[in-house]
Write an enzyme that holds these catalytic residues in place. Structure first.
Site, PDB file in Angstrom:
ATOM      1  CG  ASP A  88       1.229  71.106  30.839  1.00  9.71           C
ATOM      2  OD1 ASP A  88       2.000  71.927  31.369  1.00  9.71           O
ATOM      3  OD2 ASP A  88       0.336  71.433  30.037  1.00  9.71           O
TER       4      ASP A  88
ATOM      5  CG  ASP B 177       2.817  80.902   1.472  1.00  7.99           C
ATOM      6  OD1 ASP B 177       3.956  80.687   1.018  1.00  7.99           O
ATOM      7  OD2 ASP B 177       2.221  82.003   1.361  1.00  7.99           O
TER       8      ASP B 177
ATOM      9  CG  HIS C 169       1.859  78.960  -3.178  1.00 12.47           C
ATOM     10  ND1 HIS C 169       2.862  78.042  -3.006  1.00 12.47           N
ATOM     11  CD2 HIS C 169       2.252  80.066  -2.513  1.00 12.47           C
ATOM     12  CE1 HIS C 169       3.809  78.579  -2.256  1.00 12.47           C
ATOM     13  NE2 HIS C 169       3.464  79.802  -1.937  1.00 12.47           N
TER      14      HIS C 169
ATOM     15  CD  GLU D 166       1.709  87.764  -5.866  1.00 12.90           C
ATOM     16  OE1 GLU D 166       2.675  87.942  -5.113  1.00 12.90           O
ATOM     17  OE2 GLU D 166       0.800  88.589  -6.032  1.00 12.90           O
ATOM     18  CG  ASP D 167       7.591  84.835  -9.040  1.00  9.81           C
ATOM     19  OD1 ASP D 167       7.369  85.916  -8.475  1.00  9.81           O
ATOM     20  OD2 ASP D 167       8.442  84.016  -8.653  1.00  9.81           O
TER      21      ASP D 167
HETATM   22 MN    MN Z   1       4.532  81.467  -0.995  1.00 11.62          MN
END
Ligand code: MN
Length: 500
Positions: A263, A142, A75, A79-80
């Site tokens: 509770d 995430d 995921h 981006e990287d």
């Molecule tokens: Mn992430």
């Protein structure tokens, strides 16, 4: 708080949980992610790959399709820039790539800016933009890991991420009935947003658990004995401790009077059928005296988010007060995983990208968003009421359809396509055949059955549909069928003259 997962942990979990999992895919996704994030460190000092591993592990725990688990590993790689979108498509296919792209896109859309009045819109925007509910699950996984490792972030970032989690993510999880994840998000954020209160509530809970632990396990034993002499064979009894943030909110409501919160520690009984739920309730009431006005039948009357269980509060032998929650295994799965329960271990959980449908107005808004720079300005333009009192319903493939409150399966059918509306004959809601005029709820999964030979909509539908769109389409279709009928009459009148 933060358990490091290795690839072997993930593979073992998958081997134990799934039937014939695609382990080659899993390993390939891991190796690509590992290479892409090589030498990158998180602020916690751990190698970056620990993050995608944790996310994928979580998704596998939820029992989601292997494509989602693989997408969890991948995921953050776009981006990287360890791999391009085209490369990913070639290596992993359209479905996984689309999931990763959606998660990446969402990352930039939802940012808490401290304006409370926008929080609700943010939530709706988040759901609408996710479009595929699997993307929502990925964002939760995430976010949960980012919360667990928040200690590595600078203070101002800690606060922003915690607020976002509490104001945007947790309410969405709640709406989708995912109480397990909602609770984790809230407690994770609580520790950073209100650290003093968090410590205080934690201390209260620790003391209570120490004080009452022995008594609760005695009641559990007694309950097990009660049930084991009945005809019920398959059951579980255990204690559950209230989540800290939820306890904190309740304490605010009850003016801090901890003795009024019954509770704190509840006893949960899980059985197989609804009949058994009521039978257990009877046994409990025969054995211990129930508190008046505390018996809640959420089986006959589910909560708005679909939650079902029987609740009752009893006086234990030592006159202390204990709550019981009785439910079937299926209700339990739904209560913990919510919408995600429907996607658990389903091998047909992939979605057909060709069929991806965005709701028209949402698509427009999205386009506007992309063309304008200032996101907040866009929210102003959209006007809050676009999203007011809306529910989010899913197609069997996981697309989100946004409808007004009170909407029916017919509204849903027209929202997908006018021809589906015109030809619809019945609906399945969460796998059960239902009438076309029932009220849908957020998180429902709706499947429309159509008959291509059907001539058109039933004019009576306009009495119960909620959307103007469906009303208009029904009116149009009814009008044109009248027109066809009229023109048929005219024709037949003309016919004799033609013979002349
Ligand atoms: Mn992430």
């Amino acid at each position: 708080m933060d358990t490091m997962r290795t690839y072997d942990d993930l593979e073992n979990l998958v081997k134990n949980h799934y039937q014939n999992p695609d382990l080659a895919l899993l390993r390939k996704a891991y190796e690509r992610a590992d290479a892409a994030h090589a030498k990158v460190m998180r602020l916690t000092g751990q190698p970056y790959i620990t993050h995608p591993l944790a996310v994928a592990y979580r998704l596998a725990e939820m029992g989601l399709h292997m494509n989602v688990v693989a997408a969890g590993l991948l995921h953050d790689v776009l981006e990287d820039s360890g791999i391009t979108e085209d490369e990913m498509r070639a290596d992993f296919g359209d479905d996984i790539t689309t999931l990763v792209l959606s998660v990446t896109k969402l990352k930039h859309a939802v940012h808490y800016r401290g304006e409370e009045r926008y929080a609700e819109n943010m939530r709706k925007m988040f759901l609408a933009m996710a479009s595929d509910v699997r993307v929502v699950f990925m964002k939760f996984a995430d976010r949960l890991h980012n919360l667990q490792t928040l200690y590595g972030q600078p203070k101002h970032k800690q606060l922003r991420i915690a607020r976002e989690s509490l104001e945007i993510y947790a309410p969405i999880a709640g709406r989708l009935g995912m109480s397990e994840i909602k609770g984790e998000l809230e407690d994770g954020a609580f520790a950073y947003i209100l650290p003093k209160e968090f410590e205080r509530v934690k201390e209260i809970m620790d003391v209570k658990v120490r004080e009452r632990g022995a008594q609760v396990s005695r009641i559990i034993d007694q309950t097990e004995k009660l049930i084991s002499v009945s005809r019920i064979l398959n059951f579980q009894v255990y204690g559950r401790v209230k989540r800290l943030y939820s306890l904190y909110k309740k304490m605010l409501r009850y003016g801090d009077d901890i003795e009024k919160i019954y509770d704190l520690i509840a006893i949960r009984v899980i059985v197989t059928s609804v009949e058994e739920c009521y039978a257990v309730l009877g046994m409990v009431h025969q054995r211990w005296r129930p508190l008046p006005g505390r018996i809640k039948d959420y089986i006959a009357q589910p909560k708005p988010n679909g939650y079902q269980s029987l609740h009752t509060t009893i006086f234990a032998d030592d006159k202390t007060i204990v709550e019981f929650q009785i439910r079937t295994r299926e209700m339990h799965e739904l209560a913990e995983y919510g919408v995600a329960a429907h996607w658990r271990y389903k091998e047909d959980g992939t979605r057909d990208v060709q069929n991806m449908r965005w709701m028209e107005e949402l698509m427009l808004i999205q386009k506007e968003l992309e063309s304008k720079k200032d996101f907040m300005e866009q929210l102003e333009i959209m006007k809050i009421d676009v999203f007011k009192d809306r529910i989010f319903v899913f197609t069997p493939k996981g697309d989100v359809i946004d409808l007004p409150e009170g909407a029916t399966p017919v509204d849903f059918a027209y929202a997908i396509h006018s021809q589906i509306g015109n030809k619809c004959t019945s609906a399945k809601v969460n796998d059960v055949v239902r009438n076309l005029d029932i009220t849908l709820h957020s998180g429902d999964i709706v499947e429309i059955v159509t008959d291509k030979n059907r001539r058109g909509p039933n004019p009576d539908w306009s009495k119960f549909v909620k959307t103007r769109y469906a009303k208009g389409k029904i009116r149009d279709a009814t009008k044109s069928s009248v027109r066809i009928w009229l023109s048929g009459m005219l024709k037949s009148k003309e016919e004799p003259s033609k013979k002349k």
